[in-house]
Write a protein that holds these residues in place. Structure first.
Motif, PDB file in Angstrom:
ATOM      1  N   LEU A 132       0.821  -1.210   0.000  1.00  0.00           N
ATOM      2  CA  LEU A 132       0.000   0.000   0.000  1.00  0.00           C
ATOM      3  C   LEU A 132       0.858   1.264   0.000  1.00  0.00           C
ATOM      4  O   LEU A 132       0.537   2.241  -0.685  1.00  0.00           O
ATOM      5  CB  LEU A 132      -0.958  -0.002   1.192  1.00  0.00           C
ATOM      6  CG  LEU A 132      -2.060  -1.055   1.135  1.00  0.00           C
ATOM      7  CD1 LEU A 132      -2.879  -1.047   2.422  1.00  0.00           C
ATOM      8  CD2 LEU A 132      -2.959  -0.829  -0.071  1.00  0.00           C
ATOM      9  N   ILE A 133       1.942   1.257   0.766  1.00  0.00           N
ATOM     10  CA  ILE A 133       2.823   2.423   0.783  1.00  0.00           C
ATOM     11  C   ILE A 133       3.449   2.635  -0.595  1.00  0.00           C
ATOM     12  O   ILE A 133       3.486   3.757  -1.104  1.00  0.00           O
ATOM     13  CB  ILE A 133       3.918   2.285   1.866  1.00  0.00           C
ATOM     14  CG1 ILE A 133       3.299   2.460   3.256  1.00  0.00           C
ATOM     15  CG2 ILE A 133       5.030   3.297   1.654  1.00  0.00           C
ATOM     16  CD1 ILE A 133       4.257   2.180   4.390  1.00  0.00           C
ATOM     17  N   ASN A 187       2.332   1.770  -3.470  1.00  0.00           N
ATOM     18  CA  ASN A 187       1.302   2.248  -4.388  1.00  0.00           C
ATOM     19  C   ASN A 187       0.953   3.709  -4.099  1.00  0.00           C
ATOM     20  O   ASN A 187       0.763   4.509  -5.004  1.00  0.00           O
ATOM     21  CB  ASN A 187       0.054   1.370  -4.289  1.00  0.00           C
ATOM     22  CG  ASN A 187      -0.939   1.672  -5.382  1.00  0.00           C
ATOM     23  OD1 ASN A 187      -0.565   1.899  -6.521  1.00  0.00           O
ATOM     24  ND2 ASN A 187      -2.206   1.694  -5.026  1.00  0.00           N
ATOM     25  N   ALA A 188       0.894   4.058  -2.811  1.00  0.00           N
ATOM     26  CA  ALA A 188       0.520   5.416  -2.424  1.00  0.00           C
ATOM     27  C   ALA A 188       1.581   6.435  -2.829  1.00  0.00           C
ATOM     28  O   ALA A 188       1.251   7.538  -3.269  1.00  0.00           O
ATOM     29  CB  ALA A 188       0.284   5.482  -0.915  1.00  0.00           C
ATOM     30  N   VAL A 189       2.846   6.097  -2.705  1.00  0.00           N
ATOM     31  CA  VAL A 189       3.895   7.071  -2.995  1.00  0.00           C
ATOM     32  C   VAL A 189       4.295   7.096  -4.467  1.00  0.00           C
ATOM     33  O   VAL A 189       4.965   8.035  -4.892  1.00  0.00           O
ATOM     34  CB  VAL A 189       5.142   6.863  -2.105  1.00  0.00           C
ATOM     35  CG1 VAL A 189       4.797   6.996  -0.650  1.00  0.00           C
ATOM     36  CG2 VAL A 189       5.820   5.553  -2.392  1.00  0.00           C
ATOM     37  N   GLN A 190       3.878   6.119  -5.243  1.00  0.00           N
ATOM     38  CA  GLN A 190       4.227   6.115  -6.663  1.00  0.00           C
ATOM     39  C   GLN A 190       3.727   7.388  -7.339  1.00  0.00           C
ATOM     40  O   GLN A 190       4.485   8.085  -8.017  1.00  0.00           O
ATOM     41  CB  GLN A 190       3.653   4.899  -7.373  1.00  0.00           C
ATOM     42  CG  GLN A 190       3.908   4.926  -8.869  1.00  0.00           C
ATOM     43  CD  GLN A 190       3.110   3.899  -9.628  1.00  0.00           C
ATOM     44  OE1 GLN A 190       2.313   3.170  -9.042  1.00  0.00           O
ATOM     45  NE2 GLN A 190       3.303   3.841 -10.916  1.00  0.00           N
ATOM     46  N   ASN A 191       2.464   7.705  -7.170  1.00  0.00           N
ATOM     47  CA  ASN A 191       1.911   8.894  -7.805  1.00  0.00           C
ATOM     48  C   ASN A 191       2.533  10.166  -7.239  1.00  0.00           C
ATOM     49  O   ASN A 191       2.691  11.144  -7.948  1.00  0.00           O
ATOM     50  CB  ASN A 191       0.394   8.926  -7.648  1.00  0.00           C
ATOM     51  CG  ASN A 191      -0.269   7.818  -8.442  1.00  0.00           C
ATOM     52  OD1 ASN A 191       0.287   7.337  -9.417  1.00  0.00           O
ATOM     53  ND2 ASN A 191      -1.451   7.408  -8.020  1.00  0.00           N
ATOM     54  N   ALA A 192       2.883  10.136  -5.955  1.00  0.00           N
ATOM     55  CA  ALA A 192       3.517  11.308  -5.357  1.00  0.00           C
ATOM     56  C   ALA A 192       4.891  11.548  -5.968  1.00  0.00           C
ATOM     57  O   ALA A 192       5.335  12.695  -6.061  1.00  0.00           O
ATOM     58  CB  ALA A 192       3.644  11.119  -3.847  1.00  0.00           C
ATOM     59  N   MET A 193       5.556  10.491  -6.400  1.00  0.00           N
ATOM     60  CA  MET A 193       6.894  10.648  -6.979  1.00  0.00           C
ATOM     61  C   MET A 193       6.838  11.071  -8.439  1.00  0.00           C
ATOM     62  O   MET A 193       7.566  11.961  -8.854  1.00  0.00           O
ATOM     63  CB  MET A 193       7.695   9.348  -6.857  1.00  0.00           C
ATOM     64  CG  MET A 193       8.146   9.057  -5.447  1.00  0.00           C
ATOM     65  SD  MET A 193       9.316   7.699  -5.322  1.00  0.00           S
ATOM     66  CE  MET A 193       8.425   6.335  -5.983  1.00  0.00           C
ATOM     67  N   VAL A 194       6.012  10.428  -9.235  1.00  0.00           N
ATOM     68  CA  VAL A 194       6.034  10.691 -10.677  1.00  0.00           C
ATOM     69  C   VAL A 194       4.942  11.654 -11.122  1.00  0.00           C
ATOM     70  O   VAL A 194       4.988  12.158 -12.245  1.00  0.00           O
ATOM     71  CB  VAL A 194       5.954   9.380 -11.500  1.00  0.00           C
ATOM     72  CG1 VAL A 194       7.175   8.530 -11.251  1.00  0.00           C
ATOM     73  CG2 VAL A 194       4.685   8.619 -11.213  1.00  0.00           C
ATOM     74  N   GLY A 195       3.960  11.925 -10.287  1.00  0.00           N
ATOM     75  CA  GLY A 195       2.887  12.851 -10.661  1.00  0.00           C
ATOM     76  C   GLY A 195       2.177  12.378 -11.914  1.00  0.00           C
ATOM     77  O   GLY A 195       1.803  11.216 -12.037  1.00  0.00           O
ATOM     78  N   GLN A 196       2.027  13.280 -12.868  1.00  0.00           N
ATOM     79  CA  GLN A 196       1.344  12.938 -14.126  1.00  0.00           C
ATOM     80  C   GLN A 196       2.256  12.228 -15.117  1.00  0.00           C
ATOM     81  O   GLN A 196       1.797  11.711 -16.124  1.00  0.00           O
ATOM     82  CB  GLN A 196       0.785  14.227 -14.773  1.00  0.00           C
ATOM     83  CG  GLN A 196      -0.242  14.944 -13.923  1.00  0.00           C
ATOM     84  CD  GLN A 196      -1.460  14.081 -13.653  1.00  0.00           C
ATOM     85  OE1 GLN A 196      -1.954  13.378 -14.539  1.00  0.00           O
ATOM     86  NE2 GLN A 196      -1.937  14.101 -12.420  1.00  0.00           N
ATOM     87  N   ASN A 197       3.556  12.196 -14.838  1.00  0.00           N
ATOM     88  CA  ASN A 197       4.521  11.607 -15.755  1.00  0.00           C
ATOM     89  C   ASN A 197       4.566  10.094 -15.541  1.00  0.00           C
ATOM     90  O   ASN A 197       5.221   9.597 -14.635  1.00  0.00           O
ATOM     91  CB  ASN A 197       5.907  12.210 -15.529  1.00  0.00           C
ATOM     92  CG  ASN A 197       6.916  11.765 -16.568  1.00  0.00           C
ATOM     93  OD1 ASN A 197       6.720  10.780 -17.263  1.00  0.00           O
ATOM     94  ND2 ASN A 197       8.013  12.497 -16.656  1.00  0.00           N
ATOM     95  N   THR A 198       3.878   9.369 -16.391  1.00  0.00           N
ATOM     96  CA  THR A 198       3.862   7.908 -16.284  1.00  0.00           C
ATOM     97  C   THR A 198       4.741   7.263 -17.357  1.00  0.00           C
ATOM     98  O   THR A 198       4.594   6.085 -17.658  1.00  0.00           O
ATOM     99  CB  THR A 198       2.417   7.370 -16.399  1.00  0.00           C
ATOM    100  OG1 THR A 198       1.869   7.803 -17.651  1.00  0.00           O
ATOM    101  CG2 THR A 198       1.565   7.864 -15.246  1.00  0.00           C
ATOM    102  N   SER A 199       5.651   8.048 -17.900  1.00  0.00           N
ATOM    103  CA  SER A 199       6.534   7.537 -18.953  1.00  0.00           C
ATOM    104  C   SER A 199       7.621   6.648 -18.363  1.00  0.00           C
ATOM    105  O   SER A 199       7.872   6.647 -17.152  1.00  0.00           O
ATOM    106  CB  SER A 199       7.177   8.699 -19.712  1.00  0.00           C
ATOM    107  OG  SER A 199       8.089   9.373 -18.858  1.00  0.00           O
ATOM    108  N   LEU A 200       8.267   5.907 -19.240  1.00  0.00           N
ATOM    109  CA  LEU A 200       9.400   5.081 -18.837  1.00  0.00           C
ATOM    110  C   LEU A 200      10.506   5.956 -18.252  1.00  0.00           C
ATOM    111  O   LEU A 200      11.089   5.624 -17.223  1.00  0.00           O
ATOM    112  CB  LEU A 200       9.932   4.295 -20.043  1.00  0.00           C
ATOM    113  CG  LEU A 200      11.208   3.479 -19.804  1.00  0.00           C
ATOM    114  CD1 LEU A 200      10.960   2.412 -18.739  1.00  0.00           C
ATOM    115  CD2 LEU A 200      11.696   2.858 -21.091  1.00  0.00           C
TER     116      LEU A 200
END
Length: 173
Positions: free
Chosen positions: A43-44, A46-59
């Motif tokens: 869960l952590i 998953n929760a921090v993934q978006n906080a790190m990359v924001g809208q940038n889901t690129s490789l």
């Protein structure tokens, strides 16, 4: 702001937050994770993934985030090695639980280790009772190291480590 710089700063902020959160809330031993620990880690992450990359889901965004985490961890370890204050801030000191067969109940209470847990660690190292232990140390990683006494001359003869089933209780900053 440049998207990759944004990912870099976000990743660094999340890394520093996680280092201090683990310090405040306790450490888990990776080899001793229970179901609740695994769920928490998933869960952590998953929760921090978006906080790190924001809208940038690129490789590139993912690789930059991972690189920042590796570099931040490398730098923190170098600082910990060179600076005792930072090392003490991040990591606790080892605690002697038994010395020459005498159990330090005060230290056990401070570290929230039960007599039963200590006895279990001693037995897992092939020692019957605390009186036969020359030294038992709660290590900084949560393991309990045990050095038993040689019954013939009182010198140490056996060293082993016990992986704790429970996380170390936090040391408040």
């Amino acid at each position: 702001m440049n998207e990759l710089l944004d990912v870099t700063l976000r990743s660094l902020a999340v890394y520093l937050f996680m280092v201090f959160a683990i310090r405040l809330f306790g450490k888990n031993q990776l080899s001793q994770l229970n179901a609740g620990d695994v769920i928490l880690l998933l869960l952590i992450s998953n929760a921090v993934q978006n906080a790190m990359v924001g809208q940038n889901t690129s490789l590139e965004g993912g690789l930059v985030a991972a690189l920042v985490l590796f570099v931040a961890n490398f730098i923190l370890k170098k600082f910990m090695f060179k600076n005792q204050y930072i090392r003490h801030l991040i990591q606790d000191e080892p605690e002697i639980l038994i010395k020459d067969g005498i159990v330090d109940l005060q230290k056990m209470k401070q570290q929230e280790i039960s007599v039963e847990e200590l006895e279990e660690a001693i037995r897992e190292h092939g020692v019957e009772k605390a009186e036969d232990v020359k030294l038992a140390i709660l290590e900084v990683d949560g393991n309990i190291s045990v050095i038993s006494m040689d019954k013939n001359n009182g010198h140490s003869t056996n060293f082993s480590r016990h992986k704790r089933k429970y996380p170390i209780k936090p040391h408040r900053i």
